[in-house]
Design an enzyme around this catalytic site. Sequence first.
Site, PDB file in Angstrom:
ATOM      1  N   ARG A   1       2.941   5.923  -3.237  1.00  0.00           N
ATOM      2  CA  ARG A   1       4.095   6.707  -3.698  1.00  0.00           C
ATOM      3  C   ARG A   1       4.247   6.620  -5.216  1.00  0.00           C
ATOM      4  NH1 ARG A   1       4.611   5.557   1.503  1.00  0.00           N
ATOM      5  NH2 ARG A   1       6.098   6.621   2.858  1.00  0.00           N
TER       6      ARG A   1
ATOM      7  N   LYS B   1       0.840  -1.202   0.000  1.00  0.00           N
ATOM      8  CA  LYS B   1       0.000   0.000   0.000  1.00  0.00           C
ATOM      9  C   LYS B   1       0.879   1.257   0.000  1.00  0.00           C
ATOM     10  CE  LYS B   1      -2.812   0.860   3.697  1.00  0.00           C
ATOM     11  NZ  LYS B   1      -2.670   2.248   4.178  1.00  0.00           N
TER      12      LYS B   1
ATOM     13  N   ASP C   1       2.542  -0.617  12.034  1.00  0.00           N
ATOM     14  CA  ASP C   1       1.209  -1.106  11.653  1.00  0.00           C
ATOM     15  C   ASP C   1       0.965  -2.540  12.113  1.00  0.00           C
ATOM     16  OD1 ASP C   1       0.657   1.340  10.503  1.00  0.00           O
ATOM     17  OD2 ASP C   1       1.450   0.747   8.550  1.00  0.00           O
TER      18      ASP C   1
ATOM     19  N   GLY D   1      -4.600   8.043   5.096  1.00  0.00           N
ATOM     20  CA  GLY D   1      -3.724   8.992   5.787  1.00  0.00           C
ATOM     21  C   GLY D   1      -2.450   9.267   5.009  1.00  0.00           C
TER      22      GLY D   1
END
Length: 434
Positions: A27, A22, A320, A94
Amino acid sequence: MTTVHWAPAKKLKGSVRPPADKSISHRAAILGAMAAEPVRVRNYLHAEDTTSTLKAVQALGALVTIEGDLVTIRGTGLRNAQVPDSPIDVGNAGTLMRLLPGWLAGQEGNAYTLDGDSSIRRRPVDRIAEPLRAMGATIDATDDRLPPFTVTGAHLKAITYDLPVASAQVKSCVLLAGMLADGATTVVEPAPSRDHTERMLAAAGVTVHRNGLHVTVTNVDELVLDDLTVPGDPSSAAFLIAAGVLVGGSRVKVVGSGTNWTRTGFHRIVERMGGIIIGELEDAPGDGVVGTEPIGDLEVAHGPLTGTTVTPDEVPLAIDELPLVALLGCFAEGETIVTGAHELRLKESDRIATVVDGLNALGGDLEATEDGFVVRGTGGLKGGTIHSHGDHRLAMLGAIAGLASDDGVTVEGMEAAEVSYPAFAEDIGSLIGG
Ligand code: S3P
């Protein structure tokens, strides 16, 4: 809202290729939009968060085509982002919300408003507003710290910015703005965080240099990216690893996952707790920047676990995955302690509160602290019901808890997994039947 019951599993067997990364997909889309020539991205993540990013760059004037496994982005170039008619909707993402303003801050005289879902509206943007203002941009945020917020671009000047917390999102935002600023921009990290932005910039020929905790980028006239292939996401793979370690008799192979050292803190924690991970390849950290992402296969087996202490320096390298460390801690002997992780309170949910309350409701013995948690291992979990609070990682945590529990776990709000891992249920199903 989708409610799914995850029954206890006997043993998990088989091989899974986790979904595309992700962080790297976000990016690739943003840098692709900034590039002068078309960029072809293979294995882009097709999930809610990264679809928000493709829509955002389209709203800014990039052309996106999707043909099977290949996403092609025809960007606007560094200084030509268009101004959309309506606010840019970042959805739940985010990373999109914090990276994109780095580019927009350099669009002289243009104003861009960003907004998102109810979870995004409680996530702070003052952390990016501070450095971008120091570089010359104007940021108007709700209550001076929350979305919706407006970025008005300017002719940027280079800065040296000491990050108050180790955040790859803030570091990346400043580096993107740094490419459009006069001079050399340096970000000083308190501890290393994921370095995907630096690697992608280095691959694009941008002068980006790491010296210890200092990362410096210099002004560029244009960005030309080579074609990219996105590796599997170690944060998604972490759910498969945890399942393999927790469910007795399991043997799970994870294929094609990123093994970048800045993302594999969880592997090191799992091994320390007694979980078995075989065949892992890792690149070591060092000065300078290597422009590629390492990738590897690994195999996981069930093993008896003991508690561990996760130190503040390890936190950014496993940020995470800390909910999964809490879950493993429930099954371990002794205490598992996480400190220096206040950032967890600012994620898609307040992950200290939602993880501690969620696992306690399943029979765990956890205590929340201001910047982490203490888990007293009881060797197992009874099971029960957990709510995702719209947080993808909490939904998947509940599912893995269910597989390893005595009575199973019902997850309310399972659809949140679509944010990062749409094929989650299918992949777990293949291991159960494997
Ligand atoms: C991310 C960085 C981390 C992480 C998030 C993705 C990124 O956030 O939690 O899921 O892609 O840069 P912070 O940089 O705020 O720690």
